[in-house]
Design an enzyme around this catalytic site. Structure first.
Site, PDB file in Angstrom:
ATOM      1  N   TRP A 145      -3.400  21.571 -32.588  1.00 12.81           N
ATOM      2  CA  TRP A 145      -3.657  20.410 -33.428  1.00 12.81           C
ATOM      3  C   TRP A 145      -4.414  20.787 -34.694  1.00 12.81           C
ATOM      4  CZ3 TRP A 145      -1.458  16.157 -34.386  1.00 12.81           C
ATOM      5  CH2 TRP A 145      -2.121  15.112 -35.057  1.00 12.81           C
TER       6      TRP A 145
ATOM      7  N   GLU B  46       2.227  14.364 -34.521  1.00 13.57           N
ATOM      8  CA  GLU B  46       2.364  14.832 -33.128  1.00 13.57           C
ATOM      9  C   GLU B  46       3.707  15.539 -32.944  1.00 13.57           C
ATOM     10  OE1 GLU B  46       0.046  14.905 -30.921  1.00 13.57           O
ATOM     11  OE2 GLU B  46      -1.353  13.356 -31.518  1.00 13.57           O
TER      12      GLU B  46
ATOM     13  N   TYR C 127     -12.646  15.017 -37.378  1.00 16.06           N
ATOM     14  CA  TYR C 127     -11.520  14.324 -36.746  1.00 16.06           C
ATOM     15  C   TYR C 127     -11.957  13.755 -35.387  1.00 16.06           C
ATOM     16  CZ  TYR C 127      -7.133  13.655 -34.259  1.00 16.06           C
ATOM     17  OH  TYR C 127      -6.114  13.126 -33.489  1.00 16.06           O
TER      18      TYR C 127
END
Length: 188
Positions: free
Chosen positions: A48, A40, A18
């Site tokens: 995350w 988000e 990522y």
């Protein structure tokens, strides 16, 4: 020789991939901007990596992040989502995603695209930072405060300043890779 990366991605292969291929790359596509905004929203208060690990489950559960479909979700669909162990089962975040999809389309109508709206906050080009360490990277800025306030005024939920700064970082509106990271120079 191992590439120097931002310390936050650690060694988890999913997180490293990522970091190396997505985080900080300018996103101008409305479909992908919505995906990031939605993820988000669900990330608020969580890490995350938790969201990344569930990303494909979110993709399946939320019709491939199709905001036009999400905007029309029924109470029945919401209840179905709250039973899905593959996603974050938070009633407020599920409802916020539907509300945000509706508000997203209103912005598209007003500005021609969400891209036009959000990138207008940075005059259409990524802000370049010069953070030496992770400690130098802010959690929010005056710009993310303004973006958050504007989105809330337009009916969005779970779009606080910290969430919006993370969105700006993820979608390349700001290059917050630390200077020693190989991606900092590549995205400059």
């Amino acid at each position: 020789m191992e590439k120097s990366r931002c310390g936050w991605c650690g060694t988890d292969p999913l997180y490293v991939a990522y970091h190396d291929t997505e985080w900080g790359v300018p996103v101008k596509d409305d479909d992908l901007l919505f995906e990031f905004l939605m993820l988000e929203t669900f990330q608020a208060g969580l890490s995350w990596i938790t969201i990344l690990k569930k990303r494909e489950n979110f993709r399946k559960a939320f019709d491939n992040f199709d905001y036009k479909k999400i905007a029309k979700y029924s109470e029945e669909k919401q209840l179905e989502l709250l039973q899905d162990a593959g996603i974050i089962r938070n009633k407020l975040k599920v409802k916020a995603t539907i509300t945000n999809a509706q508000a997203y389309m209103k912005i598209q109508e007003e500005f021609g695209s969400f891209n036009n709206y959000i990138w207008g906050f940075v005059d259409g080009k990524p802000l370049q930072t010069s953070c030496k360490t992770l400690a130098d990277v802010p959690a929010n800025t005056a710009l993310s405060d303004a973006l958050s306030k504007n989105l809330k005024k337009r009916g969005f939920k779970f779009v606080g300043s910290t969430v919006m700064y993370a969105h700006m970082q993820a979608t390349g509106m700001v290059n917050d890779h630390v200077q020693s990271c190989f991606r900092h120079k590549e995205l400059k």
